[in-house]
Design a protein around this motif. Structure first.
Motif, PDB file in Angstrom:
ATOM      1  N   ARG A 165      45.920  36.834  35.713  1.00 39.35           N
ATOM      2  CA  ARG A 165      44.838  36.389  34.662  1.00 39.35           C
ATOM      3  C   ARG A 165      43.540  36.595  35.494  1.00 39.35           C
ATOM      4  N   ASN A 166      43.549  36.794  36.722  1.00 41.53           N
ATOM      5  CA  ASN A 166      42.132  36.793  37.489  1.00 41.53           C
ATOM      6  C   ASN A 166      42.215  37.947  38.250  1.00 41.53           C
ATOM      7  N   PHE A 167      42.791  38.947  38.107  1.00 43.17           N
ATOM      8  CA  PHE A 167      43.110  40.295  38.991  1.00 43.17           C
ATOM      9  C   PHE A 167      41.752  40.944  39.244  1.00 43.17           C
TER      10      PHE A 167
ATOM     11  N   LYS B 107      45.848  44.119  44.197  1.00 43.56           N
ATOM     12  CA  LYS B 107      45.435  45.477  44.508  1.00 43.56           C
ATOM     13  C   LYS B 107      46.390  46.354  43.577  1.00 43.56           C
ATOM     14  N   GLN B 108      47.643  46.251  43.445  1.00 43.73           N
ATOM     15  CA  GLN B 108      48.308  47.073  42.607  1.00 43.73           C
ATOM     16  C   GLN B 108      47.933  46.712  41.285  1.00 43.73           C
TER      17      GLN B 108
ATOM     18  N   GLY C 202      36.942  51.426  38.056  1.00 40.80           N
ATOM     19  CA  GLY C 202      36.938  50.989  39.413  1.00 40.80           C
ATOM     20  C   GLY C 202      36.123  49.574  39.212  1.00 40.80           C
ATOM     21  N   HIS C 203      34.805  49.353  38.494  1.00 38.94           N
ATOM     22  CA  HIS C 203      34.070  48.443  38.620  1.00 38.94           C
ATOM     23  C   HIS C 203      34.772  47.364  37.488  1.00 38.94           C
ATOM     24  N   ASP C 204      35.222  47.978  36.624  1.00 39.31           N
ATOM     25  CA  ASP C 204      35.774  46.880  35.491  1.00 39.31           C
ATOM     26  C   ASP C 204      36.921  46.266  36.025  1.00 39.31           C
ATOM     27  N   VAL C 205      37.785  46.759  36.940  1.00 35.21           N
ATOM     28  CA  VAL C 205      38.861  46.248  37.547  1.00 35.21           C
ATOM     29  C   VAL C 205      38.717  45.228  38.913  1.00 35.21           C
ATOM     30  N   GLY C 206      37.310  45.276  39.183  1.00 39.95           N
ATOM     31  CA  GLY C 206      37.038  44.551  40.369  1.00 39.95           C
ATOM     32  C   GLY C 206      36.358  45.122  41.505  1.00 39.95           C
ATOM     33  N   TYR C 207      36.519  46.380  41.750  1.00 39.78           N
ATOM     34  CA  TYR C 207      35.947  47.235  42.945  1.00 39.78           C
ATOM     35  C   TYR C 207      34.386  47.316  42.909  1.00 39.78           C
ATOM     36  N   ASP C 208      33.696  46.905  43.972  1.00 38.85           N
ATOM     37  CA  ASP C 208      32.206  46.890  44.119  1.00 38.85           C
ATOM     38  C   ASP C 208      32.008  48.305  44.710  1.00 38.85           C
ATOM     39  N   SER C 209      32.840  49.018  45.598  1.00 36.78           N
ATOM     40  CA  SER C 209      32.780  50.292  46.166  1.00 36.78           C
ATOM     41  C   SER C 209      33.307  51.464  45.512  1.00 36.78           C
TER      42      SER C 209
END
Length: 299
Positions: free
Chosen positions: A198-200, A237-238, A259-266
């Motif tokens: 729910r919070n990936f 991460k998977q 990448g940004h939408d799934v939680g990556y800042d870099s």
């Protein structure tokens, strides 16, 4: 074996093209592949998977589990796995079927028939084992009902109950009980998995995951890895990378936005971890998937 020849014939009729096919029977899916497939990265639900023809393998965190018509695959929690068909030809395609497993139905059967309600082993919630004849016979009868659509409503629930009963009392019993027991350790891990799903795309919060699972941090890490073969953070991460891949391949997002939408800042970290998992940078991987044969869902 004759029962698998008959099972393959039915599956071939209801999976006329390569890929996954829903059936009129609830929880039952059938699959075909005319060639060996590229690895398919999926989050697989609890299920019983059987092969009627051909060979397949699944990989969980670097460990490979091959299976064919002599064996079956059981998963007792949602697991991010990689699967591929390794034996199939146009003349003799891979043919398989999957029955999704319902914890409520399994728990009701445990209680109704007073079956052993001790939890199974706490090792990885995935197993491949020889298929007992009584299970393959019952499964063949369930799939055979596709040829008798007027009988599905009355007989499919009975055939499915027999399969569940055989699974709960046979070689797969320990693994199947893990799905059924609401108060077992495997269920605590399942609640942790639900929170991560729910919070990936949010920052990982070990306190929130522990609260959802009702476990201490040390217990959560130990049992989560025992069940899934990875840490909670690796599991997140998977999920992130699988969702980003879906967004990129479907042209819904460019690589940076995905990448940004799934939680990556870099962006560089996203590209590096994406390549490590899928074997190529996002854009090259997406182009390869669009041009090549479609991945086959696990089944």
């Amino acid at each position: 074996m004759p029962e698998f020849d008959a099972l393959a014939a039915v599956i071939a009729r209801y999976a006329p093209t390569d890929g996954s096919h829903e059936t009129p029977i609830p929880n039952l899916f059938v699959y075909r592949a005319s060639h060996p497939t590229e690895p398919a990265h999926v989050l697989h639900e609890p299920a019983f998977c059987i092969v009627a023809q051909g060979r397949k393998e699944v990989e969980l965190n670097g460990v490979t589990y091959p299976y064919d018509s002599s064996t079956a695959l059981v998963l007792s929690v949602d697991l991010p796995i990689v699967g591929r068909v390794i034996e199939a030809t146009p003349e003799k395609p891979y043919l398989g079927a999957k029955l999704s497993l319902c914890p409520r139905a399994l728990n009701a059967m445990l209680i109704e028939h007073r079956l052993d309600q001790r939890e199974g082993p706490s090792d990885v919630a995935l197993s491949v084992a020889p298929t007992p004849a009584e299970v393959s016979d019952a499964f063949a009868r369930l799939v055979g009902l596709l040829d008798a659509p007027n009988d599905i409503a009355a007989l499919a629930p009975l055939a499915e109950r027999e399969i569940l009963y055989r699974l709960l009392t046979g070689a797969f019993a320990a693994r199947i009980r893990q799905i059924a027991l609401a108060d077992g350790r495997i269920n605590q891990v399942s609640r942790a998995i639900d929170w991560i799903k729910r919070n990936f795309n949010q920052p990982f919060r070990i306190d929130a995951v522990c609260s959802a699972a009702n476990m201490s941090p040390s217990s959560l890490h130990a049992h989560f890895k025992s069940v899934t073969s990875m840490s909670p953070l690796q599991y997140q991460k998977q999920l992130r990378l699988q969702e980003a891949r879906r967004l990129i391949v479907s042209n819904a997002r460019d690589a940076a936005t995905a990448g940004h939408d799934v939680g990556y800042d870099s962006p560089s970290q996203f590209s590096r971890e994406y390549r490590r998992l899928f074997g190529a940078p996002p854009i090259r991987d997406a182009a390869r998937l669009r041009e090549g044969p479609a991945e086959l869902s696990i089944g």
